[in-house]
Scaffold this active site. Structure first.
Site, PDB file in Angstrom:
ATOM      1  N   ARG A  37      -3.314  63.156 -11.484  1.00  0.00           N
ATOM      2  CA  ARG A  37      -2.740  64.502 -11.665  1.00  0.00           C
ATOM      3  C   ARG A  37      -1.818  64.561 -12.890  1.00  0.00           C
ATOM      4  NH1 ARG A  37      -1.689  66.396  -5.384  1.00  0.00           N
ATOM      5  NH2 ARG A  37      -3.659  67.518  -5.209  1.00  0.00           N
ATOM      6  N   LYS A 201     -13.490  67.818  10.559  1.00  0.00           N
ATOM      7  CA  LYS A 201     -13.649  68.966  11.468  1.00  0.00           C
ATOM      8  C   LYS A 201     -14.510  70.095  10.926  1.00  0.00           C
ATOM      9  CE  LYS A 201      -9.183  68.375  13.611  1.00  0.00           C
ATOM     10  NZ  LYS A 201      -7.808  68.841  13.555  1.00  0.00           N
ATOM     11  N   GLY A 354      -9.179  65.805  -2.798  1.00  0.00           N
ATOM     12  CA  GLY A 354      -8.886  65.132  -1.538  1.00  0.00           C
ATOM     13  C   GLY A 354      -9.575  63.788  -1.394  1.00  0.00           C
ATOM     14  N   GLY A 377      -7.205  71.260  -1.049  1.00  0.00           N
ATOM     15  CA  GLY A 377      -7.049  72.519  -0.312  1.00  0.00           C
ATOM     16  C   GLY A 377      -7.433  73.713  -1.159  1.00  0.00           C
TER      17      GLY A 377
HETATM   18  P1  AMP Z   1     -10.980  66.176   6.205  1.00  0.00           P
HETATM   19  O1  AMP Z   1      -9.507  66.064   5.954  1.00  0.00           O
HETATM   20  O2  AMP Z   1     -11.358  67.173   7.245  1.00  0.00           O
HETATM   21  O3  AMP Z   1     -11.787  66.301   4.928  1.00  0.00           O
HETATM   22  O4  AMP Z   1     -11.403  64.795   6.851  1.00  0.00           O
HETATM   23  C1  AMP Z   1     -11.246  63.558   6.232  1.00  0.00           C
HETATM   24  C2  AMP Z   1     -11.161  62.520   7.296  1.00  0.00           C
HETATM   25  O5  AMP Z   1     -12.319  62.598   8.111  1.00  0.00           O
HETATM   26  C3  AMP Z   1     -11.089  61.102   6.772  1.00  0.00           C
HETATM   27  O6  AMP Z   1      -9.832  60.578   7.063  1.00  0.00           O
HETATM   28  C4  AMP Z   1     -12.194  60.390   7.553  1.00  0.00           C
HETATM   29  O7  AMP Z   1     -11.789  59.142   8.057  1.00  0.00           O
HETATM   30  C5  AMP Z   1     -12.467  61.341   8.694  1.00  0.00           C
HETATM   31  N1  AMP Z   1     -13.807  61.148   9.269  1.00  0.00           N
HETATM   32  C6  AMP Z   1     -14.971  61.166   8.612  1.00  0.00           C
HETATM   33  N2  AMP Z   1     -15.988  60.885   9.459  1.00  0.00           N
HETATM   34  C7  AMP Z   1     -15.451  60.685  10.672  1.00  0.00           C
HETATM   35  C8  AMP Z   1     -15.980  60.340  11.949  1.00  0.00           C
HETATM   36  N3  AMP Z   1     -17.284  60.142  12.113  1.00  0.00           N
HETATM   37  N4  AMP Z   1     -15.122  60.213  12.978  1.00  0.00           N
HETATM   38  C9  AMP Z   1     -13.802  60.386  12.788  1.00  0.00           C
HETATM   39  N5  AMP Z   1     -13.232  60.716  11.611  1.00  0.00           N
HETATM   40  C10 AMP Z   1     -14.049  60.859  10.560  1.00  0.00           C
END
Ligand code: AMP
Length: 397
Positions: A37, A201, A354, A377
Site C-alpha cells: 500500500r 461466507k 484482501g 472491502g
Molecule cells: P472472506 O473474508 O469471506 O473472504 O474469507 C476468507 C477466509 O475464508 C480465509 O480466512 C479462509 O481461511 C476462509 N475459508 C476458505 N475456505 C474455507 C473453508 N472451506 N472452511 C472454512 N474457512 C474457509
C-alpha cells in the site's frame, strides 16, 4: 473512465495539499510486514512533490477506537516512506492529529516538502464523519486529494467530510487506477469474462454474486461458501461451514445462472478433515462427506476443472480463497487458481484485494497479474455495483 477530477487537472504549486492515503499496513513489533500500500501511493506523492505542492499526508491505521494507541502510530510509515521516496517525510506526531504540533509542522513547510499526520482514527469523530474534525483537517489544506481506495467504501471525516470544507477535491492516481481497472473489467470486459469467488461466507458476497451473474460468462465458486451451495443441492456436507439461512438464496442463484446462460462452476471434489487444523489427516471426497468431516479445500479434480475454465478467459476477477489457505495443507486449491491466472498470457487479471491479494503476492505471482487491488472491502462493494462514497465526494470533471 472515471468522471472525477484528478491531480492532473489542478495546479498545486505553492499550495497546501492534503492527501488521504491508505497506509493501513500490517505491523509486527513496529515493523511493516507488507508495504504494497505504501508503494502504491508513491506515484501520486511524487507527482505532487514534482509540481511544487506542500504535501500533507494522512491515513488511518488499524482500529485505535478514537484514542491514541502508540502501537498504532503512523511513525513507522513516515520512516519507511522517507526511504521509498528518497526524501524526508516529517512525522507530525500529535495525539490530536490536527493539534498544535501538526499545525506548526504544516506552517513550516516549503514547496515540495512532505509531512505525515498521526493516525486519523486517534480521533473518535473520524469514523462518524463529524463536522468538527472534518473542518480541522480542511483547515490545513487548500486542495484535497483522495487516493485511499481501501477506505473509499466508507464515509469518514478524512475522505468524505473534509471535502465539504475544501474548495477543490480530486482523486489521486491510485484511486483512478483502481476504479478504471475494476470498472472496465465489470462494465466493458473483453470476453470470456470469468469471476472467481471464494472465502468463508455466502452472506458477505450475496450482492456480488447477484451483480456478477448479470455480467460474467462463467462464475467459479470455491472456499467455505461452496458448501451452502452444496447443501442447497441436497449434498451431505458434514460439519463444513454452512449458512442455513442462505440455502434458498443459493438455489435462486443457481437458477439465475441457468436463466442468464452463465456457467456456474461448483466444486466436484473436496479435501476434508475431521479437525480444523493443518496437521489433521485429510482425504479427498467426491460424493457425500461423513457427518464428522468438514471441507477445507477444493479437491484435485476441481482444481483441474477450474484451471480449464480459466484457460480461454480474457478478463478475470478474483476475490476470496478457495480453501483455508492459511494452513499449507489446505492451500493447494488457492495456489492452483493463482497459478492458472499467472499462466494466462493474453488476459486482464484483477485480484480484488484482501486474502486473494495476499495469496498471490506471497506466492510470488504478483507481477503476473494485471492489477492487484489495495482494497478488499472497497473492491467488493464496487463489484456489488455500489457507488463508493470516497469517490462520489470528489469534484466532477
Ligand atoms: P472472506 O473474508 O469471506 O473472504 O474469507 C476468507 C477466509 O475464508 C480465509 O480466512 C479462509 O481461511 C476462509 N475459508 C476458505 N475456505 C474455507 C473453508 N472451506 N472452511 C472454512 N474457512 C474457509
Amino acid at each position: 473512465m472515471l468522471n472525477k477530477k484528478s491531480i492532473d487537472d489542478i495546479n498545486v504549486k505553492g499550495k497546501r495539499v492534503l492527501v488521504r492515503c491508505d497506509f493501513n499496513v500490517p505491523l509486527q513489533d513496529g515493523k511493516i510486514t507488507d508495504e504494497n500500500r505504501l508503494v502504491a501511493a508513491l506515484p501520486t506523492i511524487k507527482k505532487l512533490i514534482a509540481d511544487g505542492g506542500k504535501v500533507i499526508l494522512c491515513s488511518h491505521l488499524g482500529k485505535p477506537k478514537g484514542e491514541p494507541k502508540p502501537e498504532l502510530s503512523l511513525a513507522p510509515v513516515a520512516k519507511r516512506l522517507s526511504e521509498l521516496l528518497g526524501q524526508e517525510v516529517k512525522f507530525a506526531a500529535d495525539p490530536e492529529v490536527v493539534g498544535p504540533n501538526a499545525k506548526a509542522a504544516a506552517a513550516e513547510m516549503k514547496d515540495g516538502d512532505v509531512i505525515l499526520l498521526e493516525n486519523t482514527r486517534y480521533r473518535a469523530e473520524e469514523t462518524k464523519n463529524g463536522d468538527a474534525f472534518s473542518k480541522e483537517l480542511a483547515s490545513l489544506a487548500d486542495v484535497f486529494v483522495d487516493d485511499a481506495f481501501g477506505t473509499a467504501h466508507r464515509a469518514h471525516c478524512s475522505n468524505v467530510g473534509v471535502t465539504k470544507y475544501v474548495e477543490t477535491s480530486v482523486v489521486g492516481y491510485l484511486m483512478q487506477k483502481e476504479i478504471d481497472f475494476l470498472g472496465n473489467a465489470v462494465n466493458n470486459p473483453e470476453r470470456p469474462f470469468v469471476a472467481i469467488l471464494g472465502g468463508s461466507k455466502v452472506s458477505s458476497k450475496i450482492s456480488v454474486i447477484n451483480n456478477l451473474l448479470d455480467k460474467v460468462d462463467t462464475l467459479i465458486i470455491g472456499g467455505g461458501m461452496a458448501y451452502t451451495f452444496a447443501k442447497a443441492q441436497g449434498k451431505e456436507i458434514g460439519k463444513s461451514l454452512v449458512e442455513d439461512d442462505y440455502l434458498d438464496y443459493a438455489k435462486e442463484m443457481v437458477e439465475k445462472a441457468e436463466e442468464k446462460g452463465v456457467k456456474l462452476l461448483l466444486p466436484v471434489d473436496t479435501v476434508v478433515a475431521k479437525e480444523f487444523a493443518n496437521d489433521a489427516p485429510s482425504r479427498v471426497v467426491e460424493g457425500s462427506m461423513e457427518p464428522d468431516e468438514m471441507g477445507l479445500d477444493i479437491g484435485p479434480k476441481t482444481r483441474e476443472l477450474y484451471a480449464e475454465a480459466l484457460k480461454d478467459a480474457k478478463t478475470v476477477v478474483w476475490n476470496g480463497p478457495m480453501g483455508v489457505f492459511e494452513m499449507p495443507n489446505f492451500a493447494a486449491g488457492t495456489i492452483a487458481v493463482a497459478k492458472a491466472l499467472a499462466d494466462l498470457k493474453d488476459a486482464v487479471t484483477i485480484i480484488g484485494g484482501g486474502d486473494s491479494a495476499a495469496a498471490v503476492n506471497n506466492l510470488g505471482f504478483g507481477d503476473k497479474m494485471t492489477h492487484i487491488s489495495t482494497g478488499g472491502g472497497a473492491s467488493l462493494e464496487f463489484l456489488e455495483g455500489k457507488e463508493l462514497p470516497g469517490v462520489v465526494a470528489a469534484n466532477d470533471k
